[in-house]
Scaffold this active site. Structure first.
Site, PDB file in Angstrom:
ATOM      1  N   LYS A 205       0.697  -1.175  -0.006  1.00  0.00           N
ATOM      2  CA  LYS A 205       0.023  -0.217   0.046  1.00  0.00           C
ATOM      3  C   LYS A 205       0.806   1.326  -0.103  1.00  0.00           C
ATOM      4  O   LYS A 205       0.737   2.248  -0.851  1.00  0.00           O
ATOM      5  CB  LYS A 205      -0.860  -0.035   1.316  1.00  0.00           C
ATOM      6  CG  LYS A 205      -1.902   1.100   1.224  1.00  0.00           C
ATOM      7  CD  LYS A 205      -2.715   0.956   2.530  1.00  0.00           C
ATOM      8  CE  LYS A 205      -3.509   2.321   2.791  1.00  0.00           C
ATOM      9  NZ  LYS A 205      -4.362   2.508   3.846  1.00  0.00           N
ATOM     10  N   GLU A 211      10.546  -4.669   4.611  1.00  0.00           N
ATOM     11  CA  GLU A 211      10.561  -6.089   4.291  1.00  0.00           C
ATOM     12  C   GLU A 211      10.405  -6.048   2.696  1.00  0.00           C
ATOM     13  O   GLU A 211      11.051  -6.854   2.144  1.00  0.00           O
ATOM     14  CB  GLU A 211       9.612  -6.803   5.093  1.00  0.00           C
ATOM     15  CG  GLU A 211       9.706  -7.127   6.455  1.00  0.00           C
ATOM     16  CD  GLU A 211       9.279  -5.938   7.307  1.00  0.00           C
ATOM     17  OE1 GLU A 211       8.771  -4.920   6.748  1.00  0.00           O
ATOM     18  OE2 GLU A 211       9.129  -6.318   8.532  1.00  0.00           O
ATOM     19  N   GLY A 266      -4.826  -2.114   5.105  1.00  0.00           N
ATOM     20  CA  GLY A 266      -4.126  -3.194   4.481  1.00  0.00           C
ATOM     21  C   GLY A 266      -4.814  -4.522   4.807  1.00  0.00           C
ATOM     22  O   GLY A 266      -4.715  -5.313   3.878  1.00  0.00           O
ATOM     23  N   ARG A 267      -5.289  -4.720   6.110  1.00  0.00           N
ATOM     24  CA  ARG A 267      -5.824  -5.954   6.566  1.00  0.00           C
ATOM     25  C   ARG A 267      -7.206  -6.105   5.732  1.00  0.00           C
ATOM     26  O   ARG A 267      -7.848  -6.973   5.927  1.00  0.00           O
ATOM     27  CB  ARG A 267      -5.934  -6.227   7.811  1.00  0.00           C
ATOM     28  CG  ARG A 267      -6.447  -5.098   8.753  1.00  0.00           C
ATOM     29  CD  ARG A 267      -6.105  -5.192  10.042  1.00  0.00           C
ATOM     30  NE  ARG A 267      -6.531  -3.995  10.964  1.00  0.00           N
ATOM     31  CZ  ARG A 267      -5.962  -2.721  11.148  1.00  0.00           C
ATOM     32  NH1 ARG A 267      -4.900  -2.587  10.331  1.00  0.00           N
ATOM     33  NH2 ARG A 267      -6.342  -1.844  11.927  1.00  0.00           N
ATOM     34  N   GLU A 352      -4.689  -6.972  14.802  1.00  0.00           N
ATOM     35  CA  GLU A 352      -4.285  -5.581  14.457  1.00  0.00           C
ATOM     36  C   GLU A 352      -5.447  -4.227  14.528  1.00  0.00           C
ATOM     37  O   GLU A 352      -5.194  -3.350  14.492  1.00  0.00           O
ATOM     38  CB  GLU A 352      -3.718  -5.477  13.005  1.00  0.00           C
ATOM     39  CG  GLU A 352      -2.666  -4.472  12.744  1.00  0.00           C
ATOM     40  CD  GLU A 352      -1.936  -4.501  11.465  1.00  0.00           C
ATOM     41  OE1 GLU A 352      -2.460  -4.174  10.441  1.00  0.00           O
ATOM     42  OE2 GLU A 352      -0.709  -4.899  11.403  1.00  0.00           O
ATOM     43  N   HIS A 384      -5.623 -33.371  17.134  1.00  0.00           N
ATOM     44  CA  HIS A 384      -4.682 -34.023  17.750  1.00  0.00           C
ATOM     45  C   HIS A 384      -3.462 -33.246  18.200  1.00  0.00           C
ATOM     46  O   HIS A 384      -2.318 -33.950  18.409  1.00  0.00           O
ATOM     47  CB  HIS A 384      -3.961 -35.210  16.714  1.00  0.00           C
ATOM     48  CG  HIS A 384      -5.244 -35.828  16.153  1.00  0.00           C
ATOM     49  ND1 HIS A 384      -5.322 -37.359  16.770  1.00  0.00           N
ATOM     50  CD2 HIS A 384      -6.081 -36.032  15.541  1.00  0.00           C
ATOM     51  CE1 HIS A 384      -6.127 -37.862  16.341  1.00  0.00           C
ATOM     52  NE2 HIS A 384      -6.967 -37.060  15.473  1.00  0.00           N
ATOM     53  N   LYS A 495       9.299  -0.911  14.093  1.00  0.00           N
ATOM     54  CA  LYS A 495      10.091  -0.345  12.896  1.00  0.00           C
ATOM     55  C   LYS A 495      10.776   0.616  13.030  1.00  0.00           C
ATOM     56  O   LYS A 495      12.073   0.579  12.429  1.00  0.00           O
ATOM     57  CB  LYS A 495       8.742  -0.164  12.093  1.00  0.00           C
ATOM     58  CG  LYS A 495       7.954  -0.951  11.527  1.00  0.00           C
ATOM     59  CD  LYS A 495       6.916  -0.273  10.430  1.00  0.00           C
ATOM     60  CE  LYS A 495       5.722  -1.295  10.181  1.00  0.00           C
ATOM     61  NZ  LYS A 495       4.983  -0.415   9.345  1.00  0.00           N
TER      62      LYS A 495
HETATM   63  O1  F6P Z   1       3.162  -3.174  10.116  1.00  0.00           O
HETATM   64  C1  F6P Z   1       1.777  -3.329   9.865  1.00  0.00           C
HETATM   65  C2  F6P Z   1       1.364  -2.763   8.369  1.00  0.00           C
HETATM   66  O2  F6P Z   1       1.262  -1.483   8.416  1.00  0.00           O
HETATM   67  C3  F6P Z   1       0.000  -3.694   8.103  1.00  0.00           C
HETATM   68  O3  F6P Z   1      -1.026  -3.032   8.622  1.00  0.00           O
HETATM   69  C4  F6P Z   1       0.152  -3.534   6.696  1.00  0.00           C
HETATM   70  O4  F6P Z   1      -0.812  -4.611   6.037  1.00  0.00           O
HETATM   71  C5  F6P Z   1       1.310  -4.061   6.387  1.00  0.00           C
HETATM   72  O5  F6P Z   1       2.440  -3.483   7.311  1.00  0.00           O
HETATM   73  C6  F6P Z   1       2.146  -3.866   5.056  1.00  0.00           C
HETATM   74  O6  F6P Z   1       1.983  -2.478   4.387  1.00  0.00           O
HETATM   75  P1  F6P Z   1       2.177  -2.169   2.765  1.00  0.00           P
HETATM   76  O7  F6P Z   1       0.813  -2.584   2.092  1.00  0.00           O
HETATM   77  O8  F6P Z   1       2.160  -0.572   2.962  1.00  0.00           O
HETATM   78  O9  F6P Z   1       3.585  -2.678   2.527  1.00  0.00           O
END
Ligand code: F6P
Length: 530
Positions: A205, A211, A266-267, A352, A384, A495
């Protein structure tokens, strides 16, 4: 404060009256309860009769929801009001699945109308080309491998949906999902792939997530190493993002970018362009069916009376156990192998969203609990492993069972065996069994509540309805707890600190003055003597 509301106090008094009552007793006194305590919408049947509730509990929970303004808050969300107050944003994932011309927010938020469908059209064109073998890589070979790079909502929704709808996916194509900044994730995901046949979808987003950018950089290098020319990037990379400038800065042609908007959390984004990998896997028509399932549940949530409203019922039951019984967790137990990533997906959606300890008015929450921990595994595997604790542990764990009338892979007696376990587990949890004399360890006290959700079969539409059910259940919980389920400031501090610490991991950098634990760990990591 929630706990000062008369409707909350009425529930506290009611809880005192019924907390000792056993589900056996509820069913004995009201034998038809199982026929009555159910609700149905968008292809989902919810049996909530095995909950520690009476009609009075439901009436009081509904009154609490009314008191907290749930009706107005639902309308405000659908109309595009800026209910995400801490980020000053509307919350319009429901517009992502509204049929053309039917977004209730389009008048106030124009992007929520036609532009949503323009992006869907763009995605469909791209997906169709790729599925037809007409999207060619740098060397002229068709793309056969799709690697989604993203994290959080830009990963969990796509991977969950891919697994859930794998039955409908094009088996000529290979899908991989890279999320972790641990280089193992990228390395293993690409080990057996030919770069000339591989497309990377960089899904982010913000397009600033550490990452994702690290993995995207490695993907670019991997592609360049194999194909030799920077020109290859245009054929082997597309982006899904709200941030066109950042996408361009990374070197992806914005003609190959699929956009969405700041009002998609995002979620809550698996039905936006973030679902591009899903659309490529199952095709635009089936993706459209999935959106239809989301929309059917949205309309149900928006219009059904609370006492027949599945997301409201499930949300209020979560509040009931969390706030009155002191339950800390909810177990989600899908009896379908295709839903193996559904609990992981729900972890972000729920935790979240509701892992908050400040009210919408900025007051610290001291007198009640908010978000429970969601967790789970597909049945029967969980049986199990951790069901021992569900049946005989000292903790109360409300469970959601999810099952289907028909298997997508009928195989001998397997499906009946699977479903017999769903019915047996919820029955054992509810009613228990007395231990033989002298063997107390065989006692099943029962009185452990559960919901059972049944549908005909796992289709794209049913998956959409199921996800929307939980989205709106979370919304209901957020309204009662008076929190903002749409921000996530709790992820920030870690972060920032990681960025601060990163330079001190370099070989010749000085070890910073820090707390003694962090210093000791840094020294250890760098192989320095104490
Ligand atoms: O670290 C949490 C977050 O902000 C989530 O809410 C989001 O889905 C994810 O990181 C990834 O964010 P982006 O889509 O901006 O890379």
């Amino acid at each position: 404060m929630l706990t000062d509301r008369p409707s909350y106090k009425a529930l506290q008094a009611h809880y005192q009256q019924i907390q000792q009552r056993h589900l056996r007793d509820f069913f004995e006194k009201d034998p038809a309860r199982g026929e009555r305590m159910n609700a149905e919408a968008a292809g989902l049947y919810l049996d909530y009769s095995k909950n520690r509730i009476t009609e009075e509990t439901l009436r009081l929970l509904s009154a609490l929801a009314e008191d907290c303004g749930l009706r107005d808050r639902i309308d405000a969300m659908f109309q595009g009001k800026k209910i995400n107050v801490t980020e000053n944003r509307a919350v319009l994932h429901t517009s992502l699945r509204a049929p053309r011309g039917q977004s209730l927010a389009a008048a106030t938020v124009p992007d929520a109308g036609e532009p949503v469908h323009q992006v869907l059209d763009h995605m469909a064109k791209f997906a169709n080309r790729l599925r037809a073998g007409q999207w060619l890589g740098h060397t002229g070979k068709p793309i056969r491998n799709i690697v989604n790079i993203g994290i959080g909502g830009s990963d969990l929704g796509p991977v969950m949906a891919y697994e859930a709808l794998r039955h409908y996916s094009d088996r000529k194509l290979t899908f991989r999902f890279v999320s972790n900044v641990d280089g193992t994730d990228f390395t293993e995901a690409t080990l057996d792939l030919a770069a000339e046949e591989t497309l990377f979808i960089v899904a982010s987003k913000t397009f600033t997530t550490l990452e994702t950018l690290a993995n995207a950089e490695s993907a670019r290098q991997w592609t360049l190493d194999a194909l030799g020319s920077p020109a290859a990037v245009a054929k082997h990379f597309v982006a899904v993002s709200t941030a066109a400038e950042e996408v361009a800065a990374f070197g992806i042609d914005t003609a190959n970018m699929f956009g969405f908007w700041d009002w998609v959390g995002g979620r809550y984004s698996m039905d936006s362009a973030i679902g591009l990998s899903t659309m490529i896997a199952i095709g635009p028509d089936r993706f459209g069916e999935m959106l239809g399932g989301f929309h059917a549940m949205d309309e149900h949530f928006r219009t059904a009376p609370f006492e027949r409203n599945l997301p409201v019922l499930m949300g209020l039951l979560t509040v009931w156990y969390n706030n009155f019984f002191g339950a800390q967790t909810v177990a989600v137990l899908p009896y379908d192998q295709y839903l193996k990533r559904f609990p992981a997906y729900l972890q972000q959606l729920t935790m979240e969203s509701t892992g908050k300890s400040v009210t919408l008015d900025g007051e610290p929450i001291a007198t009640y609990q908010t978000g429970p921990i969601f967790w789970g595994e597909p049945g029967t595997n969980g049986q199990h492993s951790f069901y021992q604790l569900l049946h005989q542990g000292t903790k109360l764990v409300p469970c959601d069972f999810i099952g289907f009338r028909h298997s997508l892979n009928p195989l001998g007696r397997h499906h009946d065996l699977l479903m017999a376990n769903v019915f047996a587990q919820s029955k054992a949890l509810a009613f228990g069994q007395a231990a033989p004399a002298g063997e107390p360890y065989r006692n099943f006290e029962g009185n452990r509540p559960s919901n059972t959700i049944l549908a005909e079969r796992l289709t794209p539409a049913i998956l959409g309805a199921l996800v929307a059910l939980y989205e709106h259940s979370v919304f209901t919980q957020g309204v009662v707890w008076n929190i903002n389920p749409f921000d996530q400031f709790g992820v920030q501090l870690g972060k920032v600190l990681a960025q601060e610490i990163l330079p001190s991991l370099a070989r010749n950098a000085p070890v910073p003055a820090d707390d003694s634990s962090t210093v000791a760990l840094l020294r250890r990591y760098r192989g320095l003597s104490a």
